[in-house]
Design an enzyme around this catalytic site. Structure first.
Site, PDB file in Angstrom:
ATOM      1  N   GLU A 185      -5.025  -5.491  10.770  1.00  0.00           N
ATOM      2  CA  GLU A 185      -4.019  -4.392  10.943  1.00  0.00           C
ATOM      3  C   GLU A 185      -4.265  -3.478  12.197  1.00  0.00           C
ATOM      4  O   GLU A 185      -5.148  -2.657  12.333  1.00  0.00           O
ATOM      5  CB  GLU A 185      -4.026  -3.465   9.856  1.00  0.00           C
ATOM      6  CG  GLU A 185      -3.966  -3.842   8.461  1.00  0.00           C
ATOM      7  CD  GLU A 185      -3.186  -2.920   7.569  1.00  0.00           C
ATOM      8  OE1 GLU A 185      -2.249  -2.944   7.029  1.00  0.00           O
ATOM      9  OE2 GLU A 185      -3.742  -1.834   7.236  1.00  0.00           O
TER      10      GLU A 185
ATOM     11  N   GLU B  56      -6.689   4.279   8.014  1.00  0.00           N
ATOM     12  CA  GLU B  56      -6.503   5.504   7.871  1.00  0.00           C
ATOM     13  C   GLU B  56      -7.965   6.327   7.304  1.00  0.00           C
ATOM     14  O   GLU B  56      -8.237   7.353   7.631  1.00  0.00           O
ATOM     15  CB  GLU B  56      -5.351   6.038   7.021  1.00  0.00           C
ATOM     16  CG  GLU B  56      -4.115   5.913   7.717  1.00  0.00           C
ATOM     17  CD  GLU B  56      -2.797   5.216   6.985  1.00  0.00           C
ATOM     18  OE1 GLU B  56      -2.807   5.320   5.796  1.00  0.00           O
ATOM     19  OE2 GLU B  56      -2.059   4.612   7.795  1.00  0.00           O
TER      20      GLU B  56
ATOM     21  N   ASN C 199       0.844  -1.241  -0.071  1.00  0.00           N
ATOM     22  CA  ASN C 199      -0.157   0.117   0.001  1.00  0.00           C
ATOM     23  C   ASN C 199       0.931   1.235  -0.005  1.00  0.00           C
ATOM     24  O   ASN C 199       1.544   1.489   0.976  1.00  0.00           O
ATOM     25  CB  ASN C 199      -0.898   0.159   1.404  1.00  0.00           C
ATOM     26  CG  ASN C 199      -1.756   1.218   1.626  1.00  0.00           C
ATOM     27  OD1 ASN C 199      -1.790   1.990   0.431  1.00  0.00           O
ATOM     28  ND2 ASN C 199      -2.391   1.222   2.697  1.00  0.00           N
TER      29      ASN C 199
ATOM     30  N   HIS D 158      -9.531   0.719   5.429  1.00  0.00           N
ATOM     31  CA  HIS D 158      -8.164   1.017   5.891  1.00  0.00           C
ATOM     32  C   HIS D 158      -8.182   1.689   7.249  1.00  0.00           C
ATOM     33  O   HIS D 158      -9.201   2.477   7.359  1.00  0.00           O
ATOM     34  CB  HIS D 158      -7.227   1.484   4.812  1.00  0.00           C
ATOM     35  CG  HIS D 158      -5.630   1.376   5.473  1.00  0.00           C
ATOM     36  ND1 HIS D 158      -5.237   2.484   6.248  1.00  0.00           N
ATOM     37  CD2 HIS D 158      -4.625   0.746   5.309  1.00  0.00           C
ATOM     38  CE1 HIS D 158      -3.755   2.300   6.609  1.00  0.00           C
ATOM     39  NE2 HIS D 158      -3.712   1.306   6.019  1.00  0.00           N
TER      40      HIS D 158
ATOM     41  N   LYS E 239       0.167   4.310  -0.210  1.00  0.00           N
ATOM     42  CA  LYS E 239      -0.478   5.346   0.743  1.00  0.00           C
ATOM     43  C   LYS E 239      -0.342   6.821  -0.221  1.00  0.00           C
ATOM     44  O   LYS E 239      -0.242   6.477  -1.533  1.00  0.00           O
ATOM     45  CB  LYS E 239      -0.102   5.602   2.026  1.00  0.00           C
ATOM     46  CG  LYS E 239      -0.219   4.159   2.626  1.00  0.00           C
ATOM     47  CD  LYS E 239      -0.169   4.418   4.317  1.00  0.00           C
ATOM     48  CE  LYS E 239      -0.126   3.051   4.878  1.00  0.00           C
ATOM     49  NZ  LYS E 239      -0.033   3.190   6.124  1.00  0.00           N
TER      50      LYS E 239
ATOM     51  N   SER F  62       3.794  -2.361  10.308  1.00  0.00           N
ATOM     52  CA  SER F  62       5.309  -2.308  10.305  1.00  0.00           C
ATOM     53  C   SER F  62       5.912  -3.735   9.819  1.00  0.00           C
ATOM     54  O   SER F  62       6.922  -4.387  10.634  1.00  0.00           O
ATOM     55  CB  SER F  62       5.615  -1.925  11.571  1.00  0.00           C
ATOM     56  OG  SER F  62       5.066  -0.413  11.996  1.00  0.00           O
TER      57      SER F  62
ATOM     58  N   GLY G  65       2.814   2.089  10.963  1.00  0.00           N
ATOM     59  CA  GLY G  65       3.473   3.227  10.737  1.00  0.00           C
ATOM     60  C   GLY G  65       4.221   3.578  11.970  1.00  0.00           C
ATOM     61  O   GLY G  65       5.108   4.520  12.112  1.00  0.00           O
TER      62      GLY G  65
HETATM   63  P1  PGA Z   1       3.054   0.136   7.547  1.00  0.00           P
HETATM   64  O1  PGA Z   1       1.595   0.324   6.988  1.00  0.00           O
HETATM   65  O2  PGA Z   1       3.487  -1.198   7.036  1.00  0.00           O
HETATM   66  O3  PGA Z   1       3.754   1.466   7.226  1.00  0.00           O
HETATM   67  O4  PGA Z   1       2.976   0.102   9.080  1.00  0.00           O
HETATM   68  C1  PGA Z   1       0.598  -0.902   6.938  1.00  0.00           C
HETATM   69  C2  PGA Z   1      -0.937  -0.258   6.317  1.00  0.00           C
HETATM   70  O5  PGA Z   1      -1.158   0.730   6.629  1.00  0.00           O
HETATM   71  O6  PGA Z   1      -1.085  -0.919   5.583  1.00  0.00           O
END
Ligand code: PGA
Length: 251
Positions: free
Chosen positions: A167, A97, A9, A95, A11, A213, A173
Site C-alpha cells: 500500500e 495509518e 478495510n 497499516h 477503518k 484507491s 485515500g
Molecule cells: P483506500 O484505502 O482504498 O481508501 O485508498 C486503502 C487502505 O488504506 O487499505
C-alpha cells in the site's frame, strides 16, 4: 495458483446499522462463491456482530489491529485470543495509518503479527513507502525493511496464514493509484524478498494484495499484473455498489 483475495478495510467508518446492512448485501452478492476470497474488516466493536451476520457465508471477518501482548494490564488494547474467541478470522498489522498516525514501528508490527499467528488468526501485513520515500528512490529499501522485520521469526508453515499488502502511502485515500507498472515493480520485488527469506515455493504461494484507491474501474488493470493477487480496499469497500464489482472483476 493463488486465489484472488479482496479485503475491505472499513477503518473508523460506518455504524452498527449500516455495517450490518453492508454485510448483508455482501453476503447476498457473494452467495457461495469461493473462486475468490473476500474479507471485511470492521472496527473492533462490530466484529462479533458482523461475524454472526456472515455465519455460513464464505466471507471472512477481520480486525484492523491487535495488541502486541498476550494479556494483562494493557488498558485500551484487544488481544489476539479475544478476537479469535469472538470468531474473528484475521487481523491487519502494519497499516500505514498505524505506522504514520500512531508511530508504530516495524518491531511492534512484528510482535503483533506473532501474537495473531499464535492465536490461530490469519494476518495481512501492510507495507508501503511515503511520497517522499518514493521521490528519494527509497521504495525498495523501505518495503524491504518493513517486510523483513515484519516477518522476522515467522515459520515457513505459518506463511500459509500471511498475506502481504503493498500500500503506497501516497495512494491511500488520495484518489491516486499506483500504475500497473509501479505495482508490478514492487510486487515482484516483494515476492523476491519472500523467496529470499523462505524459498521459492513459499513466495509462489504467498498472496500479495495491492491497496491504495482501488475502485471498480481500476481493479482489472491491477489484477492483470501477474504478482497482484488481490486488493485491500478502504473507501470503496464501504458500499456494496463499489465493493462487489471490485470482487467480481478481480479475476
Ligand atoms: P483506500 O484505502 O482504498 O481508501 O485508498 C486503502 C487502505 O488504506 O487499505
Amino acid at each position: 495458483m493463488r486465489k484472488p483475495y479482496i479485503a475491505g478495510n472499513w477503518k473508523m467508518n460506518l455504524d452498527r446499522k449500516s455495517g450490518l446492512a453492508l454485510a448483508q448485501a455482501l453476503r447476498e452478492g457473494v452467495g457461495d462463491r469461493t473462486d475468490h476470497d473476500m474479507a471485511v474488516i470492521p472496527p473492533y466493536v462490530y466484529v462479533p456482530e458482523i461475524v454472526r451476520a456472515l455465519e455460513g457465508s464464505p466471507i471472512r471477518v477481520g480486525a484492523q489491529d491487535v495488541c502486541d501482548q498476550v494479556s494483562g494490564a494493557y488498558t485500551g488494547e484487544v488481544s489476539a485470543a479475544m478476537l479469535k474467541d469472538v470468531g474473528c478470522d484475521l487481523v491487519v498489522v502494519g497499516h500505514s495509518e498505524r505506522r504514520h498516525v500512531y508511530g508504530e514501528s516495524d518491531g511492534l508490527t512484528n510482535e503483533k503479527l506473532h501474537r495473531a499467528l499464535e492465536a490461530g488468526l490469519e494476518v495481512i501485513l501492510c507495507v508501503g513507502e511515503t511520497l517522499e520515500e518514493r521521490q528519494a528512490k527509497e521504495t525498495e529499501s523501505v518495503v524491504r525493511r518493513q517486510t523483513s522485520t515484519g516477518l522476522a521469526g515467522v515459520s515457513e508453515a505459518d506463511m500459509a496464514r500471511v498475506t502481504l499488502a503493498y500500500e503506497p502511502v501516497w495512494a491511500i485515500g488520495t484518489g491516486l493509484t499506483a500504475t500497473p507498472e509501479q505495482a508490478a515493480e514492487v510486487h515482484g520485488y516483494l515476492r523476491g524478498l519472500v523467496s529470499g527469506v523462505f524459498h521459492e515455493e513459499v513466495a509462489e504461494n504467498t498472496r500479495i494484495q495491492y491497496g491504495g484507491s482501488v475502485k471498480p474501474d481500476n481493479i482489472r488493470e491491477l489484477m492483470a499484473v501477474g504478482d497482484v493477487d488481490g486488493a485491500l480496499v478502504g473507501g470503496a469497500s464501504l458500499k456494496p455498489d463499489s465493493f462487489l464489482p471490485i470482487f467480481d472483476h478481480a479475476g
